[in-house]
Design a protein around this motif. Structure first.
Motif, PDB file in Angstrom:
ATOM      1  N   GLN A 168     -15.048  25.019  26.955  1.00  0.00           N
ATOM      2  CA  GLN A 168     -14.900  25.877  27.938  1.00  0.00           C
ATOM      3  C   GLN A 168     -13.715  25.670  29.054  1.00  0.00           C
ATOM      4  OE1 GLN A 168     -18.639  25.507  30.324  1.00  0.00           O
ATOM      5  NE2 GLN A 168     -19.903  26.145  28.571  1.00  0.00           N
ATOM      6  N   LEU A 169     -13.353  24.371  29.151  1.00  0.00           N
ATOM      7  CA  LEU A 169     -12.302  23.900  30.063  1.00  0.00           C
ATOM      8  C   LEU A 169     -11.159  24.439  29.462  1.00  0.00           C
ATOM      9  CD1 LEU A 169     -10.915  22.430  32.451  1.00  0.00           C
ATOM     10  CD2 LEU A 169     -11.435  20.446  31.267  1.00  0.00           C
ATOM     11  N   VAL A 170     -10.816  24.342  28.150  1.00  0.00           N
ATOM     12  CA  VAL A 170      -9.493  24.845  27.657  1.00  0.00           C
ATOM     13  C   VAL A 170      -9.410  26.228  27.432  1.00  0.00           C
ATOM     14  CG1 VAL A 170      -8.408  25.072  25.331  1.00  0.00           C
ATOM     15  CG2 VAL A 170      -9.171  22.711  25.869  1.00  0.00           C
ATOM     16  N   ASN A 171     -10.713  27.148  27.308  1.00  0.00           N
ATOM     17  CA  ASN A 171     -10.664  28.476  27.500  1.00  0.00           C
ATOM     18  C   ASN A 171     -10.214  28.803  28.785  1.00  0.00           C
ATOM     19  OD1 ASN A 171     -11.926  31.302  26.766  1.00  0.00           O
ATOM     20  ND2 ASN A 171     -12.733  30.697  28.887  1.00  0.00           N
ATOM     21  N   ASP A 172     -10.838  28.368  29.889  1.00  0.00           N
ATOM     22  CA  ASP A 172     -10.457  28.722  31.235  1.00  0.00           C
ATOM     23  C   ASP A 172      -8.942  28.421  31.783  1.00  0.00           C
ATOM     24  OD1 ASP A 172     -13.057  29.212  31.261  1.00  0.00           O
ATOM     25  OD2 ASP A 172     -13.597  28.330  33.098  1.00  0.00           O
ATOM     26  N   LEU A 173      -8.441  27.154  31.264  1.00  0.00           N
ATOM     27  CA  LEU A 173      -7.054  26.929  31.528  1.00  0.00           C
ATOM     28  C   LEU A 173      -6.128  27.811  30.535  1.00  0.00           C
ATOM     29  CD1 LEU A 173      -7.276  22.959  31.277  1.00  0.00           C
ATOM     30  CD2 LEU A 173      -6.761  24.401  33.369  1.00  0.00           C
ATOM     31  N   ASN A 174      -6.478  28.178  29.542  1.00  0.00           N
ATOM     32  CA  ASN A 174      -5.741  29.217  28.579  1.00  0.00           C
ATOM     33  C   ASN A 174      -5.695  30.668  29.615  1.00  0.00           C
ATOM     34  OD1 ASN A 174      -4.313  30.140  26.441  1.00  0.00           O
ATOM     35  ND2 ASN A 174      -6.118  31.430  25.975  1.00  0.00           N
ATOM     36  N   ILE A 175      -6.968  31.059  30.007  1.00  0.00           N
ATOM     37  CA  ILE A 175      -6.727  32.308  31.120  1.00  0.00           C
ATOM     38  C   ILE A 175      -5.938  31.924  32.073  1.00  0.00           C
ATOM     39  CG2 ILE A 175      -8.203  33.751  32.233  1.00  0.00           C
ATOM     40  CD1 ILE A 175      -9.019  34.233  29.276  1.00  0.00           C
ATOM     41  N   ALA A 176      -5.902  30.791  32.670  1.00  0.00           N
ATOM     42  CA  ALA A 176      -4.999  30.793  33.855  1.00  0.00           C
ATOM     43  C   ALA A 176      -3.556  30.688  33.584  1.00  0.00           C
ATOM     44  CB  ALA A 176      -5.621  29.343  34.471  1.00  0.00           C
ATOM     45  N   PHE A 177      -3.301  29.959  32.563  1.00  0.00           N
ATOM     46  CA  PHE A 177      -1.820  29.928  32.347  1.00  0.00           C
ATOM     47  C   PHE A 177      -1.111  30.876  31.574  1.00  0.00           C
ATOM     48  CE2 PHE A 177      -2.530  25.536  33.586  1.00  0.00           C
ATOM     49  CZ  PHE A 177      -0.957  25.238  33.658  1.00  0.00           C
ATOM     50  N   ASN A 178      -1.997  31.579  30.421  1.00  0.00           N
ATOM     51  CA  ASN A 178      -1.483  32.651  29.708  1.00  0.00           C
ATOM     52  C   ASN A 178      -1.956  33.941  30.032  1.00  0.00           C
ATOM     53  OD1 ASN A 178       0.013  30.668  27.981  1.00  0.00           O
ATOM     54  ND2 ASN A 178      -1.548  30.128  26.887  1.00  0.00           N
ATOM     55  N   HIS A 179      -2.631  34.234  30.637  1.00  0.00           N
ATOM     56  CA  HIS A 179      -3.321  35.500  31.192  1.00  0.00           C
ATOM     57  C   HIS A 179      -3.580  35.820  32.629  1.00  0.00           C
ATOM     58  CE1 HIS A 179      -4.357  35.828  26.661  1.00  0.00           C
ATOM     59  NE2 HIS A 179      -4.831  34.906  26.710  1.00  0.00           N
ATOM     60  N   GLY A 180      -2.661  34.984  33.495  1.00  0.00           N
ATOM     61  CA  GLY A 180      -2.636  35.396  34.796  1.00  0.00           C
ATOM     62  C   GLY A 180      -3.847  35.294  35.574  1.00  0.00           C
ATOM     63  N   GLY A 181      -4.950  34.423  34.791  1.00  0.00           N
ATOM     64  CA  GLY A 181      -6.375  34.217  35.662  1.00  0.00           C
ATOM     65  C   GLY A 181      -7.162  35.440  35.292  1.00  0.00           C
ATOM     66  N   LYS A 182      -6.854  36.411  34.506  1.00  0.00           N
ATOM     67  CA  LYS A 182      -7.662  37.533  34.232  1.00  0.00           C
ATOM     68  C   LYS A 182      -8.464  37.428  32.704  1.00  0.00           C
ATOM     69  CE  LYS A 182      -5.173  40.701  36.708  1.00  0.00           C
ATOM     70  NZ  LYS A 182      -4.215  41.902  36.960  1.00  0.00           N
ATOM     71  N   GLY A 183      -9.577  37.514  32.734  1.00  0.00           N
ATOM     72  CA  GLY A 183     -10.446  37.408  31.467  1.00  0.00           C
ATOM     73  C   GLY A 183     -11.780  36.627  31.633  1.00  0.00           C
ATOM     74  N   GLU A 184     -12.636  36.370  30.627  1.00  0.00           N
ATOM     75  CA  GLU A 184     -13.781  35.898  30.914  1.00  0.00           C
ATOM     76  C   GLU A 184     -13.616  34.313  30.784  1.00  0.00           C
ATOM     77  OE1 GLU A 184     -17.935  35.534  28.261  1.00  0.00           O
ATOM     78  OE2 GLU A 184     -16.122  36.673  27.693  1.00  0.00           O
ATOM     79  N   THR A 185     -14.151  33.824  31.927  1.00  0.00           N
ATOM     80  CA  THR A 185     -14.114  32.209  32.191  1.00  0.00           C
ATOM     81  C   THR A 185     -15.729  31.826  32.163  1.00  0.00           C
ATOM     82  OG1 THR A 185     -13.871  32.689  34.484  1.00  0.00           O
ATOM     83  CG2 THR A 185     -11.958  32.499  33.072  1.00  0.00           C
ATOM     84  N   PHE A 186     -15.661  30.271  32.513  1.00  0.00           N
ATOM     85  CA  PHE A 186     -16.821  29.842  32.372  1.00  0.00           C
ATOM     86  C   PHE A 186     -16.780  29.044  33.765  1.00  0.00           C
ATOM     87  CE2 PHE A 186     -15.980  29.837  27.987  1.00  0.00           C
ATOM     88  CZ  PHE A 186     -17.214  30.340  27.476  1.00  0.00           C
ATOM     89  N   GLY A 187     -16.019  29.194  34.601  1.00  0.00           N
ATOM     90  CA  GLY A 187     -15.992  28.688  35.648  1.00  0.00           C
ATOM     91  C   GLY A 187     -15.910  26.958  36.109  1.00  0.00           C
TER      92      GLY A 187
END
Length: 212
Positions: A168-187
């Motif tokens: 979950q942490l890697v998913n959210d960090l990937n969203i933050a760094f590579n997708h401008g914070g836009k996408g499904e996250t786990f908080g």
């Protein structure tokens, strides 16, 4: 006459010595000047701030490990261990840290805290793998000895939870760094103001959020 000749020779050597010293100083000065010029030119080649270059390296790493954590692991050791569930978590957690780019963590930043949480999760998974195998070898050799995999203790829920938090942490960090914070996250990240950060940190440290 001999005295005069010797004096001339000594004087000549002194002149040569001084001349040689001046040449060395001139040469050193030229080299230093050329080096400074080269450094200055090199520094001008990149117009991006250091943090932007840093973000790119971290972004590439996160993209790679995010894909790795979500896919079956292609590692012969896992097959040798009869696809042991906990061993797969262990191998993936080790790979996350091994693939981390050799970049100094920006201490005092939010990512520094994110990386620390990731490191703690990886370390915890490694510790649990040791505990699963300690009855076979108290020195830790059995945790990767696939010939003993049928004697390892069963995978426990805490190990599953640690791996899930890592994913979950890697998913959210990937969203933050590579997708401008836009996408499904786990908080579970500080970067995206996640509402479950304290829950994750309490799991690995027993403490509440360290950024509050």
């Amino acid at each position: 006459m001999k005295k005069f000749t010797v004096t001339l020779i000594v004087y000549g050597l002194l002149l040569v010595g001084c001349s040689h010293k001046e040449q060395l100083e001139t040469s050193d000065s030229a080299v230093k000047s050329n080096l400074e010029t080269k450094i200055d030119e090199d520094s001008k080649k990149s117009t991006e701030p250091v943090t932007k270059v840093y973000d790119k390296e971290i972004g590439m790493w996160l993209k790679e490990i995010n894909a790795m954590l979500s896919a079956p692991l292609d590692d012969p050791r896992l097959k040798e261990a009869n696809n042991d569930e906990g061993f797969e978590y262990y191998l993936k957690a080790q790979k996350v840290m091994e693939l981390y780019p050799n970049t100094e963590v920006l201490s005092g930043t939010e990512f520094g805290i994110e990386y620390e949480n990731l490191f703690l999760l990886s370390s915890y998974i490694g510790h649990v793998q040791f505990v699963r195998t300690a009855h076979l070898d108290s020195y830790g050799q059995a945790k990767e000895d696939t010939s003993l995999s049928d004697q390892w203790k069963p995978t426990e829920d805490d190990m599953r939870q640690a791996f899930e938090y890592m994913r979950q942490l890697v998913n959210d960090l990937n969203i933050a760094f590579n997708h401008g914070g836009k996408g499904e996250t786990f908080g579970v990240t500080h970067l995206l103001k996640g509402d479950k950060v304290s829950e994750l940190e309490a799991f690995v440290t027993g403490e509440s959020s360290r950024m509050e």
